[in-house]
Design an enzyme around this catalytic site. Structure first.
Site, PDB file in Angstrom:
ATOM      1  N   ASP A   1      -2.223   2.413  -6.650  1.00 37.66           N
ATOM      2  CA  ASP A   1      -1.274   2.527  -5.543  1.00 37.66           C
ATOM      3  C   ASP A   1      -1.289   1.342  -4.591  1.00 37.66           C
ATOM      4  O   ASP A   1      -0.795   1.431  -3.470  1.00 37.66           O
ATOM      5  CB  ASP A   1      -1.531   3.819  -4.762  1.00 37.66           C
ATOM      6  CG  ASP A   1      -2.923   3.871  -4.157  1.00 37.66           C
ATOM      7  OD1 ASP A   1      -3.771   3.022  -4.515  1.00 37.66           O
ATOM      8  OD2 ASP A   1      -3.173   4.768  -3.333  1.00 37.66           O
ATOM      9  N   GLU A   2      -1.841   0.218  -5.002  1.00 32.51           N
ATOM     10  CA  GLU A   2      -1.804  -0.951  -4.129  1.00 32.51           C
ATOM     11  C   GLU A   2      -1.930  -2.232  -4.924  1.00 32.51           C
ATOM     12  O   GLU A   2      -2.465  -2.249  -6.035  1.00 32.51           O
ATOM     13  CB  GLU A   2      -2.912  -0.882  -3.067  1.00 32.51           C
ATOM     14  CG  GLU A   2      -4.312  -0.929  -3.624  1.00 32.51           C
ATOM     15  CD  GLU A   2      -5.367  -1.014  -2.538  1.00 32.51           C
ATOM     16  OE1 GLU A   2      -5.206  -1.815  -1.604  1.00 32.51           O
ATOM     17  OE2 GLU A   2      -6.373  -0.284  -2.651  1.00 32.51           O
TER      18      GLU A   2
ATOM     19  N   ASP B   1       0.859  -1.186   0.000  1.00 28.68           N
ATOM     20  CA  ASP B   1       0.000   0.000   0.000  1.00 28.68           C
ATOM     21  C   ASP B   1       0.894   1.235   0.000  1.00 28.68           C
ATOM     22  O   ASP B   1       1.567   1.527   0.994  1.00 28.68           O
ATOM     23  CB  ASP B   1      -0.900  -0.010   1.234  1.00 28.68           C
ATOM     24  CG  ASP B   1      -1.988   1.059   1.180  1.00 28.68           C
ATOM     25  OD1 ASP B   1      -2.006   1.826   0.203  1.00 28.68           O
ATOM     26  OD2 ASP B   1      -2.809   1.122   2.115  1.00 28.68           O
TER      27      ASP B   1
END
Length: 416
Positions: A112-113, A16
């Site tokens: 983003d993860e 994350d």
């Protein structure tokens, strides 16, 4: 590529990226580091909605979806930057390039993860050392911080990565859930939104541990099959595998209807399009998904059939968003011949709970339209005290403040 071993004893990472958009801007301009930074629209006019912010800004009370004027009130020295999505896309691509050097078993979830199955990574010093190596590389090579959750399944890995930010590494083991996970409020559980939390509170469930021990039949009565799923995950059970091919999945919801008579009457055709979009919205709400592609099918009186689609920059699931796009597609491609059948489909679906909460150029503009309402509420709060209205915290509007950019990067990831 060798076949992936299956079974128990998996080691799953959830990566994350911390304050991703703001972190990318700080990596690009190091003088911003250590300062309260927010990404938002129209910063010169003090309009728009906060997309994301640095931890320094969050420490002053700045939150995602907050109007810019309110954020500036809380943090007068807040540095507000406009979004640069090309920059974020490029950074995301580099992140996943680095992750792919450790294992081919990567499942991106958003810009983003993502999840990694490192069971077979053969890292000599173990999973925690491997996580430290990944975290260090992302920081040293890209100047981007991340938190990593380590667990035997995806759900626990996701929960673990949320427990320590920024630059956290957290391990969740099933045998320790009574100490690490169960004491947390149930609303902190991934997959439990405001409405679900309210229903759980109403039957006496306050913590994740309460949920883990609750009667499964009552949960299924309240939430259907999802009730059993929630209980299983509270007990650390999640059979989902890390699926590198998930980004290639073709998922859609659509409806079509044959007209009573072939027609060129635009009012009849528009009404049918509207009704089809309403049915699609109902099904998407029921399945709690949103999509990024609109497709219209037209079958003419000679049975010639065409389909035309439009890739969006925003997830949609409401009729008010789907219908104008479907109508535009129809008029753009209709050849004015009599129409026998129409169909509307929304593709590239994603569960709404999995869509990140960072906003984009389109969603924050829509939210900014409510700015005068926010200002009026503030005036009334000053005059009459806190909460002059009953708070509507979980309406469809608030849920619609979601990213529409989070999965654009997948096109790049597929091609890399």
């Amino acid at each position: 590529m060798s076949k992936k071993k299956t079974g128990s004893g998996r080691i799953i990472f959830h990566i994350d990226m911390n304050c991703f958009y703001a972190s990318v801007e700080m990596a690009y301009e190091p003088s911003l580091k250590g300062k309260p930074v927010a990404i938002a629209g129209n910063p010169k006019e003090r309009k728009g909605i906060i997309v994301t912010s640095s931890y320094e800004a969050r420490g002053k009370g700045v939150k995602t979806t907050m109007p810019v004027w309110q954020a500036k009130k809380l943090c007068p020295n807040l540095i507000i930057l406009p979004p640069n999505f090309d920059r974020y896309r490029a950074a995301s691509k580099e992140v996943f390039r680095i992750l792919s050097e450790y294992t081919p078993y990567i499942e991106p979830v958003s810009i983003d993860e993502g999840y990694m199955d490192v069971t077979d990574a053969n890292w000599p010093k173990g999973a925690v050392d491997l996580a430290k190596s990944i975290q260090k590389r992302l920081l040293n090579e890209l100047d981007l911080p991340c938190s990593i959750g380590i667990a035997p399944n995806k759900f626990l890995a996701k929960m673990a990565s949320d427990m320590k930010k920024p630059l956290g590494i957290t391990v969740l083991r099933k045998r320790e859930l009574h100490r690490t996970l169960w004491p947390l409020p149930v609303e902190k559980m991934h997959g439990v939104g405001n409405k679900t939390a309210q229903k759980l509170h109403a039957i006496g469930i306050r913590t994740i541990g309460d949920l883990a021990k609750h009667d499964v039949y009552e949960l299924k009565h309240l939430f259907g099959i999802n009730g059993e799923r929630l209980k299983n995950r509270a007990n650390g059970k999640d059979p989902r595998k890390v699926d590198p091919d998930a980004i290639y999945d073709f998922k859609s919801i659509g409806n079509s209807q044959t007209l009573p008579e072939d027609t060129t009457d635009s009012s009849i055709l528009e009404k049918l399009l509207h009704d089809l979009c309403m049915k699609v919205e109902e099904r998407m709400k029921r399945k709690e998904v949103a999509g990024m592609t609109i497709q219209v099918m037209i079958r003419y009186d000679n049975r010639q059939t065409i389909t035309r689609s439009m890739k969006l920059q925003s997830y949609v699931y409401l009729k008010e968003d789907i219908f104008p796009l479907a109508r535009d597609l129809f008029y753009k491609h209709w050849n004015k011949q009599p129409v026998r059948l129409l169909g509307v489909t929304v593709q590239d679906l994603e569960e709404r709970q999995h869509i990140g909460e960072q906003l984009n150029l389109f969603t924050y503009k829509k939210a900014a339209q409510k700015e005068k309402l926010y200002e009026t509420i503030e005036v009334l709060k000053e005059k009459y005290g806190e909460n002059p209205f009953k708070r509507i915290s979980d309406t469809e509007e608030s849920k619609n403040l979601r990213t529409s950019f989070q999965k654009d990067f997948l096109d790049d990831y597929k091609q890399s």
